[in-house]
Enzyme design. Structure first.
Site, PDB file in Angstrom:
ATOM      1  N   ASP A  83      90.716  56.759  32.288  1.00  0.00           N
ATOM      2  CA  ASP A  83      89.456  57.505  32.213  1.00  0.00           C
ATOM      3  C   ASP A  83      88.279  56.582  32.523  1.00  0.00           C
ATOM      4  O   ASP A  83      88.384  55.354  32.428  1.00  0.00           O
ATOM      5  CB  ASP A  83      89.275  58.098  30.822  1.00  0.00           C
ATOM      6  CG  ASP A  83      90.338  59.133  30.492  1.00  0.00           C
ATOM      7  OD1 ASP A  83      90.916  59.711  31.425  1.00  0.00           O
ATOM      8  OD2 ASP A  83      90.597  59.344  29.288  1.00  0.00           O
ATOM      9  N   ALA A  84      87.143  57.181  32.836  1.00  0.00           N
ATOM     10  CA  ALA A  84      85.947  56.402  33.183  1.00  0.00           C
ATOM     11  C   ALA A  84      85.529  55.473  32.049  1.00  0.00           C
ATOM     12  O   ALA A  84      85.046  54.364  32.299  1.00  0.00           O
ATOM     13  CB  ALA A  84      84.803  57.348  33.546  1.00  0.00           C
TER      14      ALA A  84
END
Length: 243
Positions: A101-102
């Site tokens: 994920d970011a």
């Protein structure tokens, strides 16, 4: 491998240019004109452009220390792609084997070898992935043994029909004061699958919340002392782990 990707890997043509020569009927596979960019080809196929035989360059394999606010994608979106950090030719022809994920940092594997990356991410391979996790709530000593057992037995995630595969949980540090209202515990979690937001959902299922997530290891490949944003080529021995 897709035919258009094979052409790009064998020439200096871009993906758009490869599709153009395909459309023009300049490409032959085993003597037959081929126009379908998505056609699957193999090492034993004879592929030519204008009568000249093509030979694909060797596959590339990299490890990258992903920084926060970057994405595991082949295009830039709200955040930049991790491929921007690679100082190599045609970096955006590569793909990420096992996304993060970011807001998650740590070990990312990058390659252009589809079979190799499949061996990394396929649930059937049960490749171990270890994460360092920081939690919003403390794990009391009296609850630790029970919690470890729950992760080993598998957890029921919201929206899933089956339990998660057995996971190994180890507490690294007890609660630490982060600010006036937020405490956290630090743990290591090893899983062998990669469901959507799995680590975050696993801790949510036991009433906790992930406030920081960092991947340290995939199989026997470790992030080691790579600094955030740094990368290197994988060694021959590391590559062989997933061949």
């Amino acid at each position: 491998m897709r035919l258009d990707k094979f052409i790009c890997k064998s020439t200096e043509l871009t993906r758009t240019e490869a599709k153009k020569v395909l459309k023009n009927g300049e490409v032959r596979v085993n003597g037959d004109v081929a126009k379908n960019a998505a056609m699957q080809v193999h090492e034993n196929n004879t592929i030519t452009i204008g009568g000249q035989a093509l030979t694909a360059r060797g596959s590339r394999y990299y490890i990258l220390h992903k920084v926060v606010d970057s994405i595991c994608s082949n295009v830039d979106e709200v955040y930049p792609s991790v491929l921007n950090f690679l100082e190599v030719d045609k970096a955006f022809d590569l793909h990420i084997a096992g996304r993060l994920d970011a807001d998650t940092t740590g070990l990312v594997l990058i390659t252009d070898d589809g079979r190799w990356s499949h061996n990394v991410i396929s649930p059937k391979k049960q490749c171990q992935k270890t994460y360092r996790v920081w939690l919003r709530h403390e794990i009391p000593d009296e609850n630790l043994v029970d919690l470890i057992a729950k992760f080993e037995q598998g957890l029921q995630l919201q929206g899933e029909d089956s339990l998660t595969r057995p996971a190994h949980l180890k507490r690294v540090a007890t609660a630490e004061l982060v600010d006036d209202e937020c405490y956290k515990s630090e743990v290591l979690l090893t899983i062998t699958e990669g469901k959507y937001h799995q680590v975050k959902r696993m801790f949510a299922a036991v009433g906790n919340r992930v406030v920081g997530l960092h991947r340290e290891q995939i199989g026997e490949i470790m992030l080691g002392d790579l600094a955030p944003g740094e990368w290197r080529e994988l060694t021959v021995e590391e590559i062989a782990l997933f061949l």
